[in-house]
Design a protein around this motif. Sequence first.
Motif, PDB file in Angstrom:
ATOM      1  N   ASN A  80      18.789  -9.032   6.559  1.00  0.00           N
ATOM      2  CA  ASN A  80      19.613  -8.152   7.397  1.00  0.00           C
ATOM      3  C   ASN A  80      18.975  -6.755   7.492  1.00  0.00           C
ATOM      4  OD1 ASN A  80      21.819  -7.571   9.059  1.00  0.00           O
ATOM      5  ND2 ASN A  80      23.012  -6.740   7.356  1.00  0.00           N
ATOM      6  N   LEU A  81      17.647  -6.752   7.658  1.00  0.00           N
ATOM      7  CA  LEU A  81      16.885  -5.505   7.662  1.00  0.00           C
ATOM      8  C   LEU A  81      16.146  -5.358   8.980  1.00  0.00           C
ATOM      9  CD1 LEU A  81      15.724  -3.018   6.133  1.00  0.00           C
ATOM     10  CD2 LEU A  81      13.907  -4.521   5.293  1.00  0.00           C
ATOM     11  N   SER A  82      16.405  -4.270   9.658  1.00  0.00           N
ATOM     12  CA  SER A  82      15.688  -3.948  10.887  1.00  0.00           C
ATOM     13  C   SER A  82      14.815  -2.719  10.636  1.00  0.00           C
ATOM     14  CB  SER A  82      16.672  -3.672  12.030  1.00  0.00           C
ATOM     15  OG  SER A  82      15.972  -3.263  13.189  1.00  0.00           O
ATOM     16  N   LEU A  83      13.514  -2.885  10.830  1.00  0.00           N
ATOM     17  CA  LEU A  83      12.591  -1.787  10.566  1.00  0.00           C
ATOM     18  C   LEU A  83      12.375  -0.880  11.774  1.00  0.00           C
ATOM     19  CD1 LEU A  83       9.852  -3.565   8.400  1.00  0.00           C
ATOM     20  CD2 LEU A  83      11.786  -2.185   7.643  1.00  0.00           C
ATOM     21  N   VAL A  84      12.886  -1.286  12.921  1.00  0.00           N
ATOM     22  CA  VAL A  84      12.755  -0.472  14.123  1.00  0.00           C
ATOM     23  C   VAL A  84      13.917   0.506  14.206  1.00  0.00           C
ATOM     24  CG1 VAL A  84      12.645  -0.494  16.639  1.00  0.00           C
ATOM     25  CG2 VAL A  84      11.510  -2.290  15.330  1.00  0.00           C
ATOM     26  N   PHE A  85      13.609   1.775  14.430  1.00  0.00           N
ATOM     27  CA  PHE A  85      14.607   2.837  14.532  1.00  0.00           C
ATOM     28  C   PHE A  85      15.480   2.929  13.278  1.00  0.00           C
ATOM     29  CE2 PHE A  85      14.076   1.322  19.032  1.00  0.00           C
ATOM     30  CZ  PHE A  85      13.158   2.305  19.363  1.00  0.00           C
ATOM     31  N   SER A  86      14.809   2.905  12.124  1.00  0.00           N
ATOM     32  CA  SER A  86      15.496   3.048  10.843  1.00  0.00           C
ATOM     33  C   SER A  86      14.600   3.824   9.889  1.00  0.00           C
ATOM     34  CB  SER A  86      15.835   1.677  10.234  1.00  0.00           C
ATOM     35  OG  SER A  86      14.652   0.993   9.858  1.00  0.00           O
ATOM     36  N   PHE A  87      15.201   4.431   8.868  1.00  0.00           N
ATOM     37  CA  PHE A  87      14.416   5.179   7.887  1.00  0.00           C
ATOM     38  C   PHE A  87      13.514   4.237   7.104  1.00  0.00           C
ATOM     39  CE2 PHE A  87      13.697   7.154   3.737  1.00  0.00           C
ATOM     40  CZ  PHE A  87      13.188   8.386   4.128  1.00  0.00           C
TER      41      PHE A  87
END
Length: 223
Positions: A80-87
């Motif tokens: 449940n991890l999105s690396l786009v537009f996240s810290f």
Amino acid sequence: MEWTPIWLSLKLAAVTTFILLILGIPLAYWLSRRSSWLKVIIEAVLTMPLVLPPSVLGFYLLLSFSPNSFLGHWLLDYFNLSLVFSFEGLVVASVIYSLPFMVSPVKSALAHLPASLAEASYTMGKSKLETFFQVQLPNIKSSLWTAIVLTFAHTLGEFGVVLMIGGRLEGTTKVASIAIYDAVDNNQYHEANLYSLVLFAITFVIVVLVFVLNRNALRGPLE
């Protein structure tokens, strides 16, 4: 002037530097040993962030981290991890982008250490791990401090990669370099100047500190 972009930049630089200390030093040690074709290829890949335009690297990282890609889809489904537009995405991108700034100085220093240092340590019954931490690392303190400050300062001033991966989400991904760009784009030159002065002051203090630490280190064991 909002202080959140400054704190985000400092947080990103600190987290990135800490991660690269853990990952970069063992990698630098491995690369400093006997060379091989595999190591040459790996070292060439690690050096690419130094020569590639940041926007190029950021673009390919954006494609790789996108939920439509295999990696991005897998991370989203299983963690449940999105690396786009996240810290978190900024951290991963910064680790990749700043990796050569940590690895190169440490690798070079380790490669130039006299082999007799390690050999003397082994004859005294110390293991390779003990020799590395108790003998070799203390003898490259100045290079280690240089790697740390280069990594921190480089991450602090990132623009192209963080813009491509994180965008400009307030309080999440809008770091100081993005805030400066936005201020100039909106003709808010006074605000851009304030952000720039703060970053300049922080970087200047860090560079002076590393020169002081290196000067003290040179009074100890020679590299």
